[in-house]
Design a protein around this motif. Structure first.
Motif, short mmCIF file in Angstrom:
data_model
loop_
_atom_site.label_atom_id
_atom_site.label_comp_id
_atom_site.label_asym_id
_atom_site.label_seq_id
_atom_site.Cartn_x
_atom_site.Cartn_y
_atom_site.Cartn_z
N ASP A 159 -66.62 -91.12 -51.68
CA ASP A 159 -66.67 -91.03 -53.14
C ASP A 159 -65.55 -90.15 -53.68
N ARG A 160 -65.30 -89.03 -52.99
CA ARG A 160 -64.26 -88.13 -53.45
C ARG A 160 -62.89 -88.77 -53.33
N LEU A 161 -62.67 -89.50 -52.25
CA LEU A 161 -61.37 -90.14 -52.07
C LEU A 161 -61.13 -91.22 -53.12
N HIS A 162 -62.17 -91.95 -53.52
CA HIS A 162 -61.97 -92.93 -54.58
C HIS A 162 -61.59 -92.24 -55.88
N HIS A 163 -62.30 -91.16 -56.21
CA HIS A 163 -61.97 -90.42 -57.44
C HIS A 163 -60.54 -89.92 -57.41
N LEU A 164 -60.13 -89.35 -56.28
CA LEU A 164 -58.77 -88.83 -56.17
C LEU A 164 -57.74 -89.96 -56.19
N SER A 165 -58.06 -91.10 -55.55
CA SER A 165 -57.15 -92.25 -55.58
C SER A 165 -56.90 -92.69 -57.00
N SER A 166 -57.96 -92.76 -57.80
CA SER A 166 -57.83 -93.19 -59.20
C SER A 166 -56.92 -92.25 -59.97
N GLN A 167 -57.02 -90.95 -59.67
CA GLN A 167 -56.16 -89.99 -60.35
C GLN A 167 -54.72 -90.09 -59.88
N VAL A 168 -54.52 -90.31 -58.59
CA VAL A 168 -53.16 -90.40 -58.05
C VAL A 168 -52.41 -91.60 -58.63
N VAL A 169 -53.09 -92.74 -58.79
CA VAL A 169 -52.40 -93.94 -59.30
C VAL A 169 -52.37 -93.99 -60.81
N SER A 170 -53.10 -93.08 -61.47
CA SER A 170 -53.09 -93.07 -62.93
C SER A 170 -51.75 -92.54 -63.43
N THR A 171 -51.34 -93.02 -64.59
CA THR A 171 -50.07 -92.57 -65.17
C THR A 171 -50.28 -91.69 -66.40
N ASP A 172 -51.54 -91.42 -66.75
CA ASP A 172 -51.80 -90.63 -67.96
C ASP A 172 -52.43 -89.27 -67.66
N THR A 173 -52.26 -88.78 -66.43
CA THR A 173 -52.78 -87.47 -66.09
C THR A 173 -51.80 -86.38 -66.54
N THR A 174 -52.32 -85.18 -66.75
CA THR A 174 -51.46 -84.04 -67.07
C THR A 174 -50.78 -83.57 -65.78
N PRO A 175 -49.69 -82.80 -65.91
CA PRO A 175 -49.04 -82.27 -64.70
C PRO A 175 -50.01 -81.48 -63.82
N GLN A 176 -50.89 -80.71 -64.45
CA GLN A 176 -51.85 -79.92 -63.69
C GLN A 176 -52.82 -80.81 -62.92
N GLU A 177 -53.30 -81.87 -63.59
CA GLU A 177 -54.23 -82.80 -62.94
C GLU A 177 -53.54 -83.54 -61.80
N ALA A 178 -52.30 -83.95 -62.00
CA ALA A 178 -51.57 -84.68 -60.97
C ALA A 178 -51.35 -83.81 -59.73
N LEU A 179 -50.95 -82.57 -59.95
CA LEU A 179 -50.73 -81.67 -58.82
C LEU A 179 -52.02 -81.40 -58.07
N ALA A 180 -53.11 -81.16 -58.83
CA ALA A 180 -54.39 -80.85 -58.19
C ALA A 180 -54.91 -82.04 -57.40
N ALA A 181 -54.79 -83.26 -57.96
CA ALA A 181 -55.29 -84.45 -57.26
C ALA A 181 -54.52 -84.69 -55.97
N ASN A 182 -53.21 -84.56 -56.03
CA ASN A 182 -52.40 -84.77 -54.83
C ASN A 182 -52.70 -83.72 -53.77
N LYS A 183 -52.83 -82.48 -54.20
CA LYS A 183 -53.10 -81.41 -53.25
C LYS A 183 -54.45 -81.61 -52.58
N GLU A 184 -55.46 -81.99 -53.37
CA GLU A 184 -56.79 -82.17 -52.79
C GLU A 184 -56.84 -83.40 -51.88
N MET A 185 -56.13 -84.46 -52.25
CA MET A 185 -56.15 -85.65 -51.41
C MET A 185 -55.52 -85.36 -50.05
N VAL A 186 -54.43 -84.63 -50.05
CA VAL A 186 -53.81 -84.24 -48.78
C VAL A 186 -54.78 -83.40 -47.96
#
Length: 405
Positions: A159-186
């Motif tokens: 479930d967490r990976l799907h949520h993070l995947s959605s954020q990673v491929v989204s183009t309307d996230t803030t810089p903070q959200e993008a960095l956090a999603a990528n860091k957590e997915m890694v």
């Protein structure tokens, strides 16, 4: 490019009238280009002077792309999608044997069992109030479970990976959200890799780790995590959109559904025409010309980030005729679509996506022959971002369960 996304087809039609290649402004005012004509895109995807490695991305190399840029992961993740030449062949060879048509066909019994299990859940929910949110209850868990089982990703991470995947491929996230999603997915996928290293299993992650240990130069830790990111995201997001879009197409074109039931078309025809008519991916990042390149009369400057306009190419009248906007299962030219890529980077998971979608659609409409949308299609909320192409919800009325009849 509107970072909020939305249905791309009207925009594509306007752009195609101007030409097969269009300049675009990416989020953060980054200049880019979009290739949206079928023939132009086919040429561009296989061109020897077009690269995937981000060292050819001029603005990134000159440090003009901020760390929180929402599309940065597409450029910088280490793996097959950002590798060229021998490096690409090395990475692709490590997993390609698992995705041959023969190997994928061996997954059919497991996929059929998962589909039936999920449809039992659909039937139970339908019995409660008559309406089921099919995207989250059926179209999502099928490919997510299949790809996670293939790569040995435990249920506790899914479930967490799907949520993070959605954020990673989204183009309307803030810089903070993008960095956090990528860091957590890694971090999450590093946990998965560590678990498989400690307790290897019959899965691809364990096999990749074994290959690295046998030959330390074959796969770095960064490439391992990048490969997992690629397959977890691409292995479920695109098939999720494909199944969702196919259900919408059939509900909106009952005459085409009738062709399948009469034996005049197949479920594979449904999948191929959906891939053409409503591609699961709108605009995929990135490729970079290694020199100034002229495509269909338009110069794409060296180092420009270029989007592949799959949804646009799928409805290009020059390739698919004046009725390209029509969903037509008898359109044999549908197999000419580019929605799964072309050239060296053709989608490795194409056989798996096709198998999952055909099994899912056949069993869904066989078990619930009266299934229909619970709201008009135009009221369904569009997918966030301009990379994926689908809707965020798919409420349906399944109708009577044929198994109960």
């Amino acid at each position: 490019m509107d970072p909020a996304g939305g249905c791309p087809h009207a925009r594509n039609a306007r752009l195609r009238e101007r030409g097969a290649v269009a300049p675009v402004v990416l989020p953060g005012d980054v200049p880019g280009m979009l290739v949206l004509g079928h023939d132009a895109l086919r040429e561009f995807l296989a061109h020897p002077d077009v690269a995937k490695d981000a060292r050819h991305f001029t603005a990134l190399a000159e440090d003009r792309i901020p760390p929180g840029w929402p599309l940065r992961t597409f450029a910088t993740v280490r793996g097959m999608t950002t590798a060229d030449g021998d490096d690409h062949r090395r990475l692709r060879s490590l997993v390609s044997r698992a995705f041959t048509i023969r190997r994928v066909e061996g997954l059919r019994p497991r996929i059929e069992a998962l589909v039936d299990e999920l449809l039992d859940g659909v039937a139970r929910q339908a019995a409660v109030d008559g309406v089921v949110e099919l995207r989250s209850r059926f179209a999502l868990p099928l490919p997510m479970r299949v790809i996670c089982e293939l790569f040995g990703v435990g249920e506790e991470f899914r479930d967490r990976l799907h949520h993070l995947s959605s954020q990673v491929v989204s183009t309307d996230t803030t810089p903070q959200e993008a960095l956090a999603a990528n860091k957590e997915m890694v971090a999450v996928l590093a946990q998965v890799a560590a678990a498989r290293a400690k307790e290897p299993g019959d899965d691809l992650t364990s096999a990749l780790i074994a290959a690295r240990e046998e030959d330390g130069d074959r796969l770095s830790q960064e490439e391992l995590i990048g490969t997992l990111i690629l397959f977890v995201i691409a292995g479920h997001e695109t098939t999720l959109n494909l199944i969702t879009n196919a259900v919408r197409a059939l509900c909106g074109h009952r005459d085409q559904l009738a062709l399948v039931r009469a034996g005049s078309a197949t479920w594979m025809d449904v999948v191929e025409e959906t891939l053409r008519w409503d591609s699961p991916v709108s605009y995929f990042p990135f490729r970079y010309p290694t020199r100034d390149l002229t495509v269909d009369g338009t110069v794409i400057p060296q180092g420009t980030p270029v989007l592949a306009g799959y949804s646009a190419a799928g409805r290009d009248p020059a390739a698919h005729g004046p009725d390209a906007d029509r969903f037509d299962l008898t359109r044999r030219a549908a197999s000419r679509h580019l929605s799964l890529g072309h050239g060296a980077h053709y989608c490795l998971g194409a056989p798996l996506a096709r198998l999952e979608a055909t099994v899912a659609l056949e069993r869904l409409f066989t078990r619930f022959p009266d299934l229909d949308l619970a709201v008009p299609d135009e009221e369904l909320p569009a997918h966030a971002g301009f990379v994926g192409n689908s809707v965020r919800r798919l409420p349906v009325r399944p109708g009577p369960d044929a198994r109960e009849g």
